[in-house]
Design a protein around this motif. Structure first.
Motif, short mmCIF file in Angstrom:
data_model
loop_
_atom_site.label_atom_id
_atom_site.label_comp_id
_atom_site.label_asym_id
_atom_site.label_seq_id
_atom_site.Cartn_x
_atom_site.Cartn_y
_atom_site.Cartn_z
N GLN B 132 190.72 -7.45 -6.30
CA GLN B 132 189.39 -6.98 -6.67
C GLN B 132 189.47 -5.61 -7.33
OE1 GLN B 132 187.66 -7.82 -2.97
NE2 GLN B 132 186.59 -9.61 -3.74
N ASP B 136 188.88 -4.39 -11.96
CA ASP B 136 188.15 -3.31 -12.62
C ASP B 136 189.08 -2.28 -13.25
OD1 ASP B 136 185.76 -4.42 -11.96
OD2 ASP B 136 185.65 -3.40 -10.03
N SER B 189 183.84 -15.48 -15.33
CA SER B 189 183.47 -14.26 -14.62
C SER B 189 181.96 -14.22 -14.36
CB SER B 189 183.87 -13.05 -15.45
OG SER B 189 183.34 -11.89 -14.85
N ASP B 191 180.78 -11.06 -13.85
CA ASP B 191 180.69 -9.61 -13.86
C ASP B 191 180.05 -9.14 -15.16
OD1 ASP B 191 181.04 -6.94 -13.75
OD2 ASP B 191 183.17 -7.02 -13.19
N ARG B 192 179.01 -8.37 -14.98
CA ARG B 192 178.30 -7.87 -16.13
C ARG B 192 179.21 -7.03 -17.03
NH1 ARG B 192 172.66 -7.63 -16.43
NH2 ARG B 192 172.36 -8.15 -14.26
N GLY B 381 178.78 -11.94 -8.04
CA GLY B 381 177.68 -11.22 -8.66
C GLY B 381 176.50 -11.01 -7.74
N ALA C 197 177.75 -1.29 -15.52
CA ALA C 197 178.65 -2.27 -16.13
C ALA C 197 178.96 -1.88 -17.56
CB ALA C 197 178.02 -3.65 -16.08
#
Ligand SMILES: Nc1ncnc2c1ncn2[C@@H]1O[C@H](COP(=O)(O)OP(=O)(O)OP(=O)(O)O)[C@@H](O)[C@H]1O
Ligand SMILES: Nc1ncnc2c1ncn2[C@@H]1O[C@H](COP(=O)(O)OP(=O)(O)OP(=O)(O)O)[C@@H](O)[C@H]1O
Ligand SMILES: NC(N)=O
Ligand SMILES: [Mg+2]
Ligand SMILES: [Mg+2]
Lengths: 402, 539, 389, 231, 279
Positions: B132, B136, B189, B191-192, B381, C197
Motif C-alpha cells: 500500500q 503511492d 485501480s 484511486d483518484r 476507494g 489526489a
C-alpha cells in the motif's frame, strides 16, 4: 376618533402606575442628566458614564422584554428568535453609524474598514441610503418588521403553534447568525460593526450624547409600556388571550387569529428592532452573536423571571437579571453562573408568577386576610394541589402554546 | 540508481562480515546529517536495506533518538549516548547531542524505504502494508523489486497492488507497449490519484493560436487504453463517493439521533422543555472520561474495553443526575412547560459551571479504543471509520431499547398516560410521581448514552452540550413531538440531506439551507413529520 | 494608593472560557511573581479580575468599568478579535491601555493597544513557506480550511494572495469554511482526500476552538496521515490538544511563536512556575496543565509593561506607551523579544512544531531571529501606504 | 364503606366550596348525590379522589383513614372513578386506556369481558385512539376503565352525559347489578333525575357546599327533590 | 373599506390558502335564502383511516327551522358539525350555506363570519378570561384587528351583555374567570356566547348535558324562542328535551340518515329503537 390616541394611552392607567411612570420619567429625564452632566465627577452623587451606558443598555433590554412579553405573555407565542429582530434593528442603525465614521477609519476610505480590507470596491446595494439617519431609523423598524411579517404570515397561516413555532424561530435566528458570520454577507463578519464615531455629526462618546441616548431609550420604554398596556387592555388584547386559550374557538366566533397574531408579532419585532437601534450606539458594537439562540432564550428568561403576562414584570425581569449578571460577573467572576442559575430555579419554584407575581401575592395577602376563614395554601407545592389547579387547564403542553 | 546499487553492494558485503555496527559505513551515517535532503533520503534508503542494524537506526530516527555528537552519529537511549560506529556507550550527556530532526519528509522516506524491504521479506500484514505504501510512492528504482514480487508473491491482494504500483511507474516508459499495458492495468485501480496520472495521456499539448497541438502521447492505442481506464476508474470513484456520502449522512444522522433521543423522552414524551439536556449529554461524556481514566490507571491491559464499561456507568450517572433534577425541581413544574424552560436553563448554567470548576474549562482527552480507531476499507476507494460504524450501530441499539421501553412495557404506557392526563392517571392508580421520576431518569440516562457516543467523535468539555441542544430540539420537533419514529426519520433525513448539501455548497451554506428547509418543512407539516392525527390533536 | 491596579479581562464562562481561563491564570501568576520581586516601582500590583462571559458587548462594559470604576492602570485581556474590537472604542475614549496576547488577522493598529500575539506575517506566511519548501514536503496544492469568521477569512485571503504570488494557481487552492462549533468533518475530509489526489497537498487550518477535536479525530480515523497530507494549524496549541488523542496525529503541524516544548532555561522556569502556581491555586487537573503561545504572550506583555512603567516612572498611559517602544524581554521562547519602536507589535520568532504523541510539539523549523510584525499585510490592497508601520 | 366527616374545602385563596360535609356510602347500595350546577358535587368527588386537598375533615374507606393519601393509593384501596368530562387518555388506544384501568393490578391482568359486554363498541374500536372516539364512546370508555379492576367503591360523576338512551338503560341495569351483587358501594352524581331516582337506594341533596337533604331513594319524589333542584 | 395591509383585511377578502384559484368569494351578509333553505348537505363523506364517519350524508335545514339530530354514539353527529363549520374537510360531497355559499371552501373564521355559530360537545370557553369578556368577544361586531384595537363598548352593547348574563344566570359570576366555572356553568356560558354572536344558524352539540331537568326545560324554551329568527340544529340524547323542542327530528346512523320526521314517528321506528333508543 373621539379621544386622541395619546390620551387614550394614559386614560386607563391606575393611579399607582401613573405615579410610577412619573417617577421613572423624572429619574430618566432629570436626575440622570443632572447627575451625569452637571455634577462634577468627584461629587458623591455623580453618575459615571459607565453607569449611564449600563443603565441605557438595560433599558434597551427592558424594551425587548416588553416586546417579548406582548407576544409570549399575552399571545402565548414563545419566540426563541427575538434576538434576531433586535440584532436586525441594531445592524440597520449600525450601518448608519459605520457611514458616519466617514474617512476617519483605519484606511481613510469612504467605505467601512472591513469592506476595504475585504477588497469591496463599492457599497453593496443594500447599503444604499445608509448615510441617511432617517432612512436607517426607518430600516431599523422596517427590516425586523418585514422579516417578522413574512415569516409570521407563513407560520401563522400554516397554524404552526407551540414548540413548533418556537423551534422554527430558533432555526431562523440561528440561520441568520450563520449568515451574518460570513464576510460575504457584507456586515463585517463576526467582528460586526464597531468603532463608531458620530451620530448626526455629534461625537458618540460625548456625555451629552450618552445622556441623550439614555433618555431616548427611557422614552421608548415608556412608550412601549403605554402601548403595551393599551393593547392588552383593549378588546384586541382580550382576543389575543382568547387565542392563547382556545384558538379554534376564536375562529368559530369569527375572528381570524392569523391577523391578530401577525399584528402583535410584527409589532413586537418592530419594537425589538428599535431597541436594537438604540442599543448599538450605547454599547458600541453589533455582531452576529446577538443572534445566537442562547441570547434569544435569555430574553424569554428575563420575562419569565419578572413574571410573564405582566408588562411591568418583563421590565423588572430584564432589570433584575441583567443587573444581577453585571453584579455577579464582577464580584464572583468564577461563580456567577451558579448564582444566576439558582436564581432562575428559585424563581420558578417559589415564584411561579415571577417576581411581580410574588409581590402581588404578598400585597393581596396582607390586604385580604380573611378573619374567619383559613385560606387553603394555594402555592402548588404538593402534587395534589398542583393537579387541582391544573385540572381546569389543558394538560397537553403542546396545546398551551409552550 | 547506480549509486544506490553500489551502496547496496557495499552494505551487503559488510553485513556478511557480521559486525553489526561496523556494518554501517560512516558515509551513510553522515549522509543523515547532510544539509541536502536528497542525501538524507539516500542514506535512509541505504539504512533500510542494511539489515537489523539499519532498522535499529531507523527506529531511533523515528523515535527522535538519533543525533550527532561532534559530528559523530550517536543514538540516545535514556541518558546514555551510544556511538553508532562502535556500538559503545560514550561519556557524554544526552543533552549535548544535537538530535536529527524528524519531519514528515524523513518519516515518509523511512516508511518507503522500509516498505521496499518488507515487501519481500515481511509477514503477510507487513507485505500488504508495504505494498500500500509503495503504490503511492513507486519509483523506477523499485521496478526490479516489483517484478520479483509479482512473480513470487503468494498473496493476491499484495500482488494486485504491486501490479498497480508497477503500472504507475511504467506509465512513464518510452515503450508504447509498456505504456499501453500500464494504462490497461491501471483501469483496475480505484484511486483518484491514478486519474491525475492518466489524464495527461489523453490530452493534447497547447497548439499555436488555439489550434489543437499534438497529443501528449503519440500512440493512439495507449490513448484508447487510458481513456477506457479513466472511465472505469471514474465510475468506481463516483460510486464510492456516493456510498461515502450516504454513509456520512447516516453517521451524522445517528449522532443527531443519539443526541436527541434523551430529549425525545424528557421533552417529547414528558413535555419538559429541558434546556439542560445538553448538560446531561455532558454528564454522560464526563462519566465516560472518568471510566477511561480508571481503566488507564487501574486496568491498562483492558483499556480497549473502557467504552463498554462506560455504557452502564454513563447511563446511571446521567440518570442519577436526572433523578436529582426531577426530584428537586422539575416535579413541581409538570404541566407548566414554560416554567420548565426557565428552571432547566438555570440548571444548565449550574451544571456547566460545576463541570468547569471541577474539571477545568478545557476539553478532556478521550481516546478511541483500538477497535474504534482507524477505518475499514469496505471496497477500494471507500473506507469507513470504525468509530462511526460503531456509533451507527449503537444508535440502533439505544433506539431499540427505548422503543421496547415505551411501547412494550407498562412503564412506557404509564409514562404516556401520565403526560397526557396527570390527575387522571393518579385516579386509575398510577403512582404518578414515581413514574415521572423513572421516566425522567430513563430520558436522562439515554442522554448520558448519547454523551458517551459523542465523546468518541467530538470534543468533551463543560460547554459541549450547548452545541447539541439546538440540533436536538430541531430533530425532536421536526419529527413530531412525542413521536419516536419521527425523531428517527428526522435525524437520518437531516443527516443525509445535510451531507448531500455540504457536497454542493460547503458546510456553512448547507447549515443555513438545512435550517431554512426545517422552517419550510414545518410550514407544510406544522406538527412535524409524524404529526399526530386525529380530532384531539388540535384541541 | 500604594498599589497599582491592573485589570484582567478574560472570559471565565461561556464558549471562550476554554481558552481564556488559562490566560487569566498566567496573568495572576505573573503578577504574583512581580509582586514577590518587589512589585513595580516599589508598589504591589493588585489584579482586578472580571468575567465578560464570552459576551462581546459585555467586554466593552467590563472594560469601561475597569478603567473608570476600578481605575486600573492597564488591562490584559481579550482573545477573540471581536472582543478586542468591542473594547477598542472604550480604550480609545478613556485613553486606557490594553495588552492583547493572541495571534490575529492584523489590519489594525491602535495607540492604546499593544499586540503581543502574532500578526499574519509572523505565523501564516512563514508556515506556508515551510510547507512549500523541500523540507516541509514541497506542497503545491493547498487546502485553506477555517471556521467561518473574520480571522480565518482574512488570513486565507492573505494566504491566497501570497500563494498566487508564488505561482500557485487558484485551481490548486481549495478554500472551505465550517460554522462555529461544527462537529462533523466527514464531508470535508473526503473532499480533502479527493483534492489531494491531484498532487502534493497540504492543509492550512484556521479552524477555531471546539471544532478542532472532531476535525482531528476524523482526520486520524480517515487515515490521512501527516506524511501524505500534512495539516498546519494556526489556532491549535497545547491547550487545544489536551482534548485530542494525538497518537493518530503524529507529524501534523502548528505554527506559533512559542511552544511549551522549547528547550531553554527561561522556558523551563516559566513552565515550572506555572505548574507550581496551578497546584498552589487548586487549578483543576493541576498536574497536567500546559503552557501555550498566548500564555507566553501574556507573560511577556505583563513583564514588558512593568519595565515600561519603571522606565517611565509612572503608570500614566501616555508615558507608558512612550516607554514601551523598544522594550526587550528574554521570553520563554528562548528569544529576546523586542517591542517595535513604532507599531505596537512584538518582534517574534516563528516556530513550526509537529504534534507528538504526548500532545506536545516538536519544533521542526524556526526562524533564526524574531521578525517584525506587519499588521497591515502587503497582500491586501489599500495597505501600500501603511507598510512601513 | 366510605365515610366522610365534616369535610371542608377551599379553592385558591378563599372561596369556601365544601362546608362541613358528612355522609356515608354503604356497600351494596347506590347512593346518589344531587345538586344544581356549581354547588360543589364535582369538587367533593375530586376531594374524595385526592385531586384537591381537603382543608379539614376525614375520609375513611373501610375504616382506613385516606384523607391524606395520594390518589393512586386510594385507587389501590379500591376506589374506581368516572370523572366528569370523560378524561380519557386521548393518545392511548382504547385498549391501552382500559389497561390503564388495571394499573393497580399485576402486569398480567386481562381486561374483564364484562366491560365489553356492557359496551360492545369498545371492543370494536379497540385499536383506535381514545381521543378519536365520539363523545359518547369516550364516556363509555371512561366507565369501562373504572370498572376494569373491580373496584370496591365506584364513584361516577354524571356518567350518562352524552350517552345514547339505549346504553343509558344498560348502564342503569349494570349499576343495579353491581350494587346488588353486594360487593360494591356506588356513589353516583347525576343530573338526570329520573335515572337517579330509579337507581337510588339513598340520595343526598347538595346546596352551596352543604348537604341539605338526604333520604331513601324511594322517597325522592315525596321529599320534593325534583322541586329543590329546580329553584 | 380603505384597508390596504393584508392582515387588516376583511376575513372574507383574505386570500384563503385552502381555496382554489377560482375560489368563491363571499361578502358579509350575502346569505341567499331565496329557496328558504339555510343549510344544504349533499353526499358528504368523511373517513378517517378508512373508517367512514360520514357516509353520503344528505340533509337540508330550512331557514328558521329548529332541527334535532339524534343518533347513536359515534353516528357522526359531531363530525357533521365539524364539516359545516370548516373544521373537517369532507372527502366528497357538497355543503352549502344558503344557496350560494360553499362551506367546503371556507376557513373557520370565514364561516363563523357568515353567520354560523357553534356550541361544542365539550364546553369550550376562554378559560383565562372572565365571563363578561367571553361574552364581549363573542358579540356580533366587526372582528378585524383594526376595530378590535380601538373598540369600546357602547352602552347598548353593555346592556346586551348584561341581558345575556341574566338569561344564562351568570350575572353574579360576570367577573369570574371562566376556567373556574363548574361544568354546567360553562355550558351556559357557551350558549350565552352563541347568543351574543347572533348567528343565522346555530349548531348546538349536546347543549343540555350536565344540566338539571329544570335548566333543560328553560334551555328548550330558549331555543324554541330563537327559532324562526334563527335556524337551529340541535344534537341531543335527552328525549324529553328533544320532545320539548318539538321540531323535526333526524336520526343519523353510521354516517347517514336513518330516519326523519316528527319525534313521535321516529320513536316508533323499529330501526331507531333497535340502534338507539333501546327497549
Ligand atoms: N379550581 C377552582 N378554583 C376556584 N373555584 C373553583 C375551581 N373549580 C371549581 N370552582 C368553583 O367551585 C364551585 C363548585 O364547582 P363544581 O365543579 O364542584 O360544581 P358541580 O356541583 O360539580 O357543578 P356541575 O353540576 O355543573 O358539574 C363552582 O362555583 C366553581 O365555579
Ligand atoms: N379523527 C378520527 N379518527 C378516527 N375516528 C374518528 C375520528 N373522528 C371521529 N371518528 C369516529 O367517527 C365516528 C363518528 O364520531 P362523532 O363524534 O361524529 O359521533 P357522534 O355522532 O357525535 O357521537 P356522540 O353521540 O357519541 O357524540 C365515531 O365512531 C368516531 O370514533
Ligand atoms: N484573533 C483571533 N484568533 O480571533
Ligand atoms: Mg360537576
Ligand atoms: Mg358527538
Amino acid at each position: 376618533m373621539r379621544t386622541p390616541f395619546t390620551v387614550r394611552l394614559f386614560s386607563n392607567l391606575p393611579a399607582s402606575a401613573r405615579i410610577a411612570l412619573a417617577l421613572f420619567a423624572l429619574a430618566a429625564f432629570v436626575w440622570v442628566p443632572v447627575a451625569h452632566l452637571v455634577l462634577p465627577a468627584e461629587h458623591a452623587l455623580h453618575l459615571s458614564g459607565y453607569w449611564v451606558s449600563l443603565l441605557g443598555k438595560i433599558l434597551c433590554y427592558m424594551i425587548v422584554a416588553v416586546a417579548m412579553d406582548l407576544i409570549w405573555g399575552y399571545a402565548g407565542i414563545l419566540s426563541l428568535g427575538h434576538g434576531m429582530f433586535f440584532a436586525l434593528g441594531g445592524y440597520a442603525f449600525g450601518m448608519y453609524l459605520m457611514r458616519q465614521i466617514g474617512r476617519d477609519g483605519s484606511y481613510g476610505s469612504d467605505l467601512p474598514d472591513f469592506m476595504v480590507f475585504l477588497a469591496w470596491e463599492e457599497l453593496p446595494w443594500y447599503w444604499a441610503g445608509s448615510d441617511s439617519f432617517l432612512w436607517t431609523v426607518f430600516l431599523a423598524m422596517a427590516v425586523p418588521g418585514v422579516v417578522a411579517f413574512i415569516f409570521g404570515w407563513f407560520a401563522f397561516r400554516s397554524r404552526i403553534k407551540g414548540v413548533y413555532f418556537s423551534i422554527i424561530t430558533q432555526a431562523l435566528t440561528y440561520a441568520a447568525m450563520l449568515l451574518f458570520f460570513r464576510n460575504e454577507t457584507g456586515f463585517g463578519g463576526n467582528n460586526g460593526f464597531t468603532d463608531f464615531k458620530r451620530i448626526l455629526g455629534h461625537s458618540i462618546t460625548s456625555p451629552e450624547m450618552r445622556v441623550t441616548l439614555f433618555a431616548l431609550s427611557a422614552l421608548l420604554l415608556i412608550f412601549c409600556l403605554l402601548l403595551g398596556r393599551y393593547l392588552v387592555t383593549s378588546r384586541f388584547g382580550r382576543v389575543l388571550a382568547a387565542i392563547r386559550d382556545a384558538e379554534s374557538r376564536v375562529m368559530f366566533i369569527g375572528y381570524n387569529p392569523l391577523h391578530y397574531k401577525l399584528f402583535i408579532w410584527t409589532l413586537s419585532a418592530v419594537l425589538c428592532g428599535l431597541a436594537g437601534a438604540l442599543y448599538v450606539p450605547q454599547v458600541g458594537i453589533i455582531n452576529p452573536s446577538e443572534m445566537s439562540p442562547a441570547n434569544s432564550i435569555e430574553i424569554a428568561v428575563w420575562v419569565a423571571v419578572g413574571g410573564r403576562g405582566s408588562l411591568i414584570g418583563a421590565v423588572v425581569g430584564a432589570g433584575v437579571v441583567n443587573l444581577a449578571k453585571t453584579w455577579f460577573t464582577v464580584t464572583v467572576p468564577e461563580y456567577w453562573p451558579f448564582m444566576l442559575g439558582f436564581l432562575f430555579i428559585a424563581v420558578t419554584l417559589f415564584m411561579p408568577q415571577g417576581i411581580v407575581g410574588l409581590v402581588r401575592k404578598l400585597f393581596s395577602r396582607r390586604r385580604a386576610q380573611p378573619a374567619d376563614e383559613k385560606p387553603a395554601d394555594d402555592t402548588p407545592t404538593t402534587p395534589a394541589a398542583d393537579a387541582a389547579d391544573e385540572s381546569t387547564q389543558t394538560r397537553d403542553p403542546l396545546a398551551r402554546g409552550a | 540508481m547506480f549509486r544506490s546499487l553500489l551502496r547496496l553492494l557495499v552494505l551487503l558485503i559488510a553485513f556478511a562480515a557480521g559486525s553489526v555496527h561496523a556494518a554501517l559505513p560512516p558515509e551513510v551515517l553522515s549522509g543523515l546529517g547532510s544539509k541536502s535532503f536528497g542525501e538524507r533520503i539516500d542514506a535512509i534508503e541505504a539504512l533500510a536495506i542494511a539489515g537489523p542494524a539499519g532498522a535499529q537506526v531507523l527506529d531511533a530516527i523515528e523515535a527522535g533518538d538519533f543525533g550527532a555528537l561532534d559530528e559523530r552519529p550517536v543514538i540516545v537511549r535514556g541518558d546514555t549516548v551510544i556511538d553508532m560506529a562502535s556500538g559503545e556507550p560514550l561519556e557524554a550527556a544526552a543533552s549535548d547531542v544535537s538530535k536529527l530532526r524528524v519531519n514528515n519528509r524523513v518519516r515518509r522516506a523511512i516508511s518507503t524505504a522500509r516498505a521496499g524491504v518488507e515487501l519481500e521479506t515481511g509477514s503477510e500484514a507487513q507485505r500488504l502494508a508495504a505494498a500500500q505504501t509503495l503504490v503511492d510512492n513507486a519509483s523506477e528504482r523499485l521496478l526490479p523489486l516489483f517484478d520479483r514480487v509479482i512473480e513470487n508473491e503468494t498473496l493476491a491482494s499484495v500482488r494486485e497492488l504491486v501490479v498497480l504500483a508497477r503500472a504507475r511507474v511504467l506509465l512513464g516508459s518510452d515503450d508504447p507497449a509498456d505504456r499501453r499495458a500500464a494504462a490497461e492495468a491501471l483501469g483496475e485501480s480505484s484511486d483518484r490519484a491514478v486519474l491525475t496520472l492518466l489524464a495527461p495521456l489523453v490530452e493534447r499539448q497547447p497548439g499555436e493560436a488555439g489550434a489543437p497541438g499534438p497529443w501528449n502521447d503519440p500512440d493512439a492505442s495507449v490513448r484508447a487504453a487510458a481513456a477506457d481506464s479513466i472511465t472505469a476508474i471514474e465510475r468506481r470513484v463516483a460510486f464510492a463517493a456516493n456510498v461515502a456520502i450516504v454513509f456520512s449522512g447516516v453517521s451524522l444522522g445517528s449522532i443527531l439521533l443519539l443526541a436527541a433521543l434523551g430529549l425525545a423522552i424528557t421533552f417529547g414524551v414528558m413535555g419538559v422543555i429541558n434546556m439542560a439536556h445538553g448538560e446531561l449529554l455532558m454528564v454522560g461524556a464526563y462519566a465516560t472520561y472518568l471510566v477511561q481514566n480508571v481503566f488507564r490507571t487501574q486496568f491498562p491491559e483492558y483499556f480497549d474495553f473502557y467504552v463498554l464499561a462506560a455504557v452502564p456507568v454513563a447511563f446511571f450517572v446521567a440518570a442519577a443526575v436526572g433523578v436529582v433534577m426531577e426530584r428537586t425541581v422539575l416535579r413541581y413544574l409538570y404541566g407548566r412547560p414554560l416554567e420548565s424552560l426557565l428552571a432547566t436553563w438555570g440548571l444548565s448554567l449550574v451544571l456547566i459551571q460545576a463541570a468547569r470548576v471541577t474539571f477545568g474549562p478545557q476539553n478532556l482527552e478521550l481516546s478511541n479504543p483500538s477497535w474504534m480507531s482507524g477505518s475499514v476499507e469496505l471496497f477500494a476507494g471507500l473506507s469507513l471509520p470504525w468509530n462511526r460504524i460503531v456509533i451507527v450501530g449503537f444508535s440502533g441499539f439505544v433506539l431499540l431499547l427505548i422503543w421496547l421501553m415505551m411501547q412494550r412495557t407498562r412503564l412506557g404506557m404509564f409514562v404516556r398516560a401520565v403526560t397526557q392526563n396527570r390527575p387522571m392517571a393518579g385516579c386509575v392508580g398510577v403512582p404518578t410521581a414515581r413514574v415521572d421520576t423513572m421516566a425522567f431518569a430513563i430520558g436522562a440516562g439515554v442522554a448520558g448514552l448519547g454523551g458517551l457516543a459523542l465523546s468518541q467523535i467530538a470534543n468533551v468539555g463543560p460547554a459541549m452540550g450547548q452545541g447539541y441542544i439546538v440540533d436536538s430540539f430541531m430533530v425532536v420537533v421536526l419529527g413530531g413531538v412525542g413521536q419516536l419514529a419521527g425523531a428517527v426519520s428526522a435525524a437520518f433525513g437531516l443527516g443525509i440531506f445535510t451531507k448531500f448539501l455540504e457536497g454542493w455548497t460547503g458546510a456553512v451554506v448547507a447549515k443555513i439551507l438545512v435550517l431554512v428547509f426545517i422552517i419550510m418543512f414545518i410550514q407544510k407539516r406544522p406538527q412535524g413529520i409524524f404529526a399526530l392525527k386525529g380530532r384531539f390533536a388540535d384541541q | 494608593a500604594d498599589t497599582i491596579k491592573v485589570g484582567i479581562l478574560h472570559s471565565l464562562s461561556g464558549t471562550m472560557a476554554i481558552s481564556e481561563t488559562a490566560l487569566k491564570n498566567v496573568a495572576l501568576m505573573t503578577i504574583e511573581e512581580i509582586n514577590a520581586n518587589g512589585g513595580v516601582m516599589g508598589k504591589q500590583l493588585e489584579p482586578v479580575v472580571v468575567d465578560p462571559a464570552s459576551d462581546w458587548p459585555l467586554f466593552a462594559e467590563r472594560a469601561r468599568q475597569l478603567i473608570t470604576q476600578d481605575k486600573v492602570s492597564v488591562v490584559f485581556g481579550c482573545w477573540t478579535s471581536v472582543s478586542r474590537k468591542s473594547v477598542l472604542p472604550v480604550f480609545k475614549e478613556l485613553n486606557g491601555l490594553l495588552f492583547y496576547p493572541v495571534q490575529y488577522e492584523g489590519e489594525e493598529l491602535e495607540k492604546n493597544v499593544f499586540y503581543t500575539g502574532a500578526a499574519p506575517n509572523q505565523q501564516a506566511i512563514p508556515a506556508t513557506e515551510y510547507l512549500m519548501s523541500e523540507e516541509g514536503g514541497a506542497a503545491r496544492r493547498f487546502v485553506l480550511l477555517g471556521t467561518d469568521y473574520v480571522h480565518p477569512r482574512t488570513t486565507n485571503k492573505i494566504l491566497r494572495a501570497f500563494l498566487n504570488s508564488k505561482g500557485i494557481p487558484d485551481s490548486d487552492i481549495m478554500e472551505e469554511y465550517t460554522p462555529f462549533g461544527h462537529s462533523d468533518y466527514q464531508t470535508i475530509i473526503a473532499n480533502i482526500k479527493k483534492f489531494s489526489a491531484g498532487g502534493k497537498t497540504a492543509v492550512i487550518s484556521t479552524i477555531n476552538g471546539d471544532s478542532n477535536v472532531p476535525f482531528y479525530r476524523e482526520l486520524g480515523n480517515a487515515g490521512l496521515a501527516a506524511t501524505d497530507v500534512p495539516v498546519v494549524a494556526f489556532s491549535v496549541g497545547e491547550e487545544e490538544l489536551r482534548g485530542v488523542d494525538t497518537k493518530p496525529l503524529l507529524g501534523h503541524l502548528a505554527a506559533w511563536n512559542y511552544f511549551m516544548s522549547v528547550d531553554n532555561p527561561a522556558n523551563e522556569a516559566f513552565v515550572s512556575k506555572y505548574r507550581a502556581w496551578a497546584k498552589a491555586n487548586n487549578v483543576p487537573n493541576a498536574d497536567t496543565v500546559v503552557t501555550n503561545d498566548p500564555m507566553e504572550a501574556t507573560y511577556v506583555g505583563i513583564n514588558m509593561w512593568k519595565q515600561a512603567v519603571e522606565k517611565a516612572g509612572t503608570t500614566d498611559v501616555d508615558a507608558v506607551i512612550e516607554a514601551m517602544g523598544g522594550q526587550t524581554f528574554d521570553a520563554p521562547s528562548g528569544f529576546t523579544l523586542k517591542m517595535d519602536e513604532t507599531n505596537h507589535h512584538l518582534h517574534k520568532p516563528v516556530l513550526i512544531g509537529e504534534v507528538r504523541d504526548d500532545g506536545q510539539f516538536d519544533v521542526v523549523w524556526e526562524t533564526d531571529s524574531p521578525i517584525r510584525a506587519q499588521p497591515w499585510s502587503p497582500y491586501i490592497e489599500g495597505n501600500e501606504s501603511k507598510l512601513g508601520k | 364503606m366510605l365515610k366522610v366527616e365534616n369535610l371542608h374545602q377551599y379553592y385558591g385563596g378563599g372561596s369556601h366550596i365544601l362546608r362541613g360535609l358528612s355522609f356515608e356510602v354503604p356497600v351494596g347500595k347506590v347512593t346518589t348525590l344531587l345538586g344544581r350546577n356549581g354547588v360543589g358535587k364535582t369538587t367533593l368527588l375530586k376531594t374524595l379522589m385526592g385531586l384537591v386537598p381537603s382543608a379539614q375533615g376525614t375520609i375513611t374507606l373501610n375504616g382506613a383513614d385516606i384523607t391524606k393519601a395520594p390518589s393512586y393509593k386510594r385507587v389501590a384501596a379500591g376506589i374506581g372513578y368516572v370523572p366528569q368530562g370523560r378524561e380519557i387518555f386521548p393518545r392511548l388506544t382504547v385498549e391501552e386506556n382500559l389497561l390503564m384501568g388495571l394499573a393497580t393490578c399485576p402486569g398480567s391482568a386481562k381486561i374483564p369481558e364484562r366491560v365489553f359486554d356492557m359496551f360492545p363498541v369498545l371492543k370494536q374500536m379497540m385499536h383506535r385512539r381514545g381521543g378519536d372516539l365520539s363523545g359518547g364512546q369516550q364516556q363509555q370508555l371512561a366507565i369501562g376503565r373504572a370498572l376494569a379492576f373491580g373496584p370496591k367503591l365506584l364513584i361516577l360523576d354524571e356518567p350518562t352525559e352524552g350517552i345514547q338512551p339505549s346504553i343509558i338503560k344498560d348502564i342503569g341495569n349494570a349499576i343495579r347489578t353491581l350494587a346488588e351483587s353486594g360487593e360494591m358501594a356506588i356513589l353516583l352524581v347525576e343530573q338526570y333525575y329520573d335515572f337517579a331516582r330509579d337507581l337510588s337506594d339513598h340520595y343526598l341533596l347538595m346546596e352551596r357546599g352543604e348537604i341539605v337533604m338526604r333520604g331513601a331513594g324511594e322517597d325522592m319524589d315525596a321529599d320534593g327533590v325534583r322541586e329543590e333542584l329546580a329553584v | 373599506m380603505d384597508v390596504n395591509t393584508p392582515f387588516l383585511r376583511e376575513p372574507g377578502d383574505a386570500p384563503g390558502h385552502r381555496g382554489g384559484p377560482e375560489r368563491h368569494t363571499v361578502r358579509h351578509g350575502e346569505l341567499d335564502l331565496s329557496h328558504k333553505v339555510i343549510l344544504y348537505l349533499d353526499g358528504i363523506t368523511v373517513s378517517f383511516d378508512g373508517f367512514r364517519a360520514l357516509n353520503e350524508l344528505s340533509l337540508t335545514v330550512d331557514a328558521g327551522e329548529l332541527r334535532c339530530i339524534i343518533g347513536p354514539n359515534g353516528a357522526g353527529k359531531t363530525t357533521m358539525m365539524d364539516v359545516i363549520t370548516g373544521k373537517t374537510r369532507p372527502d366528497s360531497g357538497k355543503a352549502y350555506f344558503g344557496q350560494t355559499i360553499d362551506l367546503t371552501r371556507m376557513t373557520e373564521p370565514e364561516i363563523a363570519h357568515m353567520g354560523i355559530g357553534r356550541k361544542f360537545q365539550k364546553p369550550t370557553v376562554f378559560e383565562q378570561l372572565t365571563v363578561f369578556e367571553n361574552l364581549e368577544l363573542a358579540m356580533k361586531a366587526d372582528k378585524r384587528v383594526r376595530r378590535a384595537l380601538f373598540a369600546r363598548l357602547s352602552d347598548e352593547q353593555r346592556d346586551r351583555i348584561s341581558d345575556t348574563l341574566k338569561r344564562i344566570r351568570l350575572t353574579d359570576a360576570a367577573d369570574r374567570v371562566a376556567g373556574l366555572l363548574s361544568h354546567g356553568q360553562k355550558q351556559w356560558l357557551e350558549i350565552g356566547m352563541l347568543l351574543m354572536q347572533e348567528p343565522r344558524l346555530l349548531l348546538l352539540d349536546e347543549p343540555v348535558a350536565g344540566m338539571t331537568d329544570d335548566e333543560t326545560e328553560r334551555t328548550a324554551e330558549l331555543f324554541v324562542s330563537l327559532a324562526g329568527e334563527h335556524s337551529l340544529v340541535v344534537v341531543e340524547h335527552d328525549m324529553s328535551f328533544v320532545e320539548a323542542l318539538g321540531g323535526k327530528v333526524t336520526v343519523l346512523h353510521e354516517g347517514s340518515v336513518l330516519a326523519d320526521g316528527p319525534l313521535k314517528d321516529v320513536q316508533a321506528d323499529e330501526r331507531v329503537i333497535e340502534v338507539y333508543l333501546g327497549r
